[in-house]
Design an enzyme around this catalytic site. Structure first.
Site, PDB file in Angstrom:
ATOM      1  N   GLU A 262       8.546  -4.629  11.314  1.00  0.00           N
ATOM      2  CA  GLU A 262       8.816  -3.352  10.745  1.00  0.00           C
ATOM      3  C   GLU A 262       9.392  -2.617  11.924  1.00  0.00           C
ATOM      4  O   GLU A 262       8.757  -2.525  12.970  1.00  0.00           O
ATOM      5  CB  GLU A 262       7.909  -2.577   9.955  1.00  0.00           C
ATOM      6  CG  GLU A 262       8.079  -1.332   9.504  1.00  0.00           C
ATOM      7  CD  GLU A 262       7.304  -0.689   8.522  1.00  0.00           C
ATOM      8  OE1 GLU A 262       7.684   0.415   8.135  1.00  0.00           O
ATOM      9  OE2 GLU A 262       6.395  -1.372   8.230  1.00  0.00           O
TER      10      GLU A 262
ATOM     11  N   ASP B 279       0.821  -1.112  -0.169  1.00  0.00           N
ATOM     12  CA  ASP B 279      -0.025  -0.071   0.138  1.00  0.00           C
ATOM     13  C   ASP B 279       0.783   1.376  -0.001  1.00  0.00           C
ATOM     14  O   ASP B 279       0.327   2.551  -0.236  1.00  0.00           O
ATOM     15  CB  ASP B 279      -0.926   0.030   1.206  1.00  0.00           C
ATOM     16  CG  ASP B 279      -0.265  -0.011   2.477  1.00  0.00           C
ATOM     17  OD1 ASP B 279       0.967  -0.133   2.771  1.00  0.00           O
ATOM     18  OD2 ASP B 279      -1.062   0.024   3.477  1.00  0.00           O
TER      19      ASP B 279
END
Length: 359
Positions: free
Chosen positions: A258, A120
């Site tokens: 992440e 995205d």
């Protein structure tokens, strides 16, 4: 021009059977290879035929643009879930790269990426949005289809955008099914920890592979206070481990970690039976992912890059050089040169010139 060749020009299809019985020009097509942008041309009526040896498979170019879908020089086997499991078992790091259109997917696939992710992040790098929260399912599906047409070997994953999976597991499954049926993806990625376990289980039970995403979850940046490193305390690191175990139990085949300290990510990776894909989480993860636009340098000077990004190229500078040269050559009329134009018989040009004079 023989009737057979004229018919071929109209249809754009070259029959190999006919090629052996028609004139020398058509036989040259049969023996040649695919049209390249530097090919020289033979003009025969409405059919433009390249004399370059790069014309292949007996295809005739009747369009002003050639398809980009060339096969890689050394095709590899299709990457599957089993391939990824085997890699993880052997300790072979899994390479993941984002792509948002046909060209970016093709280069990633040809370069040997194990997974091509339609992230995205394309909201920013391909659509100019401020963050990922703006992009819609329909927009993601368009990009997914483009990527799927190019990624013939890599395993393909599509990112579920914010608002398309959080309401209920049934909503998430519906979106995931669209990604497989309409987007032609082989799996989906979604953000969130143990609170998303029922949703992930719903999707994986339906037979759709899920790549989890924990640690820094960009879709939730407002709740996290911005793009901040996660798991810097023992308590916070333990919470990420709890998330990872919950995602594994829910059926994730792998998960992205992440912006997590390297040591924390390594310890979590060692505790799991499924691969971790790091982005800003150190080399102790089972694989790595980067945004292609970032690592290839396809952005103007001065753009902020996160600390974890290594820029391997400067596509922006090379594109600028090429486009500026094109601009200059058009302005000076150096382009197009004779080799970039199509000839016609001198007698026909003279006849046309006389006809023009009479008008």
């Amino acid at each position: 021009m023989p009737a057979t060749t004229t018919a071929l020009a109209r249809s754009g299809i070259l029959s190999l059977a006919r090629a052996t019985t028609t004139n020398t020009l058509t036989k040259a097509i049969f023996n040649g290879t695919l049209l390249h942008h530097n090919a020289s041309f033979i003009n025969s009526s409405s059919l433009i035929i390249p004399s370059s040896p790069s014309f292949r498979h007996g295809q005739v170019r009747c369009s002003s643009h050639s398809p980009m879908g060339a096969a890689p020089p050394n095709p590899r086997k299709k990457v599957t879930i089993n391939t990824l499991k085997a890699q993880h078992k052997k300790g072979d790091p899994i390479t993941v790269l984002t792509a948002h259109d046909f060209p970016s997917a093709m280069v990633a696939d040809h370069a040997g990426m194990d997974i091509v992710l339609v992230g995205d992040s394309l909201a920013m790098v391909a659509m100019g949005m401020d963050d990922t929260s703006e992009v819609l399912v329909e927009e993601m599906l368009l990009h997914c289809r483009s990527v799927a047409r190019a990624a013939k070997s890599a395993f393909t994953i599509g990112d579920l955008p914010m608002g398309s999976y959080e309401i209920a597991p049934e909503q998430a499954l519906g979106t995931a099914i669209r990604y497989v049926k309409e987007g032609r993806m082989q799996g989906v990625k979604l953000e969130g920890g143990k609170e998303m376990a029922p949703t992930i289980r719903k999707i994986t039970t339906a037979g759709i592979p899920v790549l989890g995403h924990i640690g820094l979850t960009p879709q939730r940046q407002n709740a996290l206070g911005g793009f901040r490193v996660q798991g810097k305390t023992a308590e916070a690191a333990a919470a990420i481990l709890d998330d990872a175990l919950a995602l594994q139990d829910a059926g994730c085949f792998a998960m992205v970690l992440e912006a997590v300290p390297e040591e924390v990510a390594a310890l979590i990776t060692a505790k799991l039976d499924v691969p971790t894909i790091g982005i800003g989480a150190g080399a102790g993860c089972s694989g790595q992912v980067l945004v292609q636009t970032d690592m290839t340098g396809y952005f103007p000077p001065g753009r902020f890059l996160p600390k974890f990004v290594k820029q391997y190229g400067n596509v922006w500078a090379e594109s600028m050089r090429a486009i500026e040269q094109y601009r200059d050559e058009v302005k000076s009329r150096r382009y197009p040169a004779p080799e970039h134009t199509y000839p016609a018989p001198k007698a026909e040009i003279e006849a046309f010139a006389k006809a023009v004079e009479k008008r």
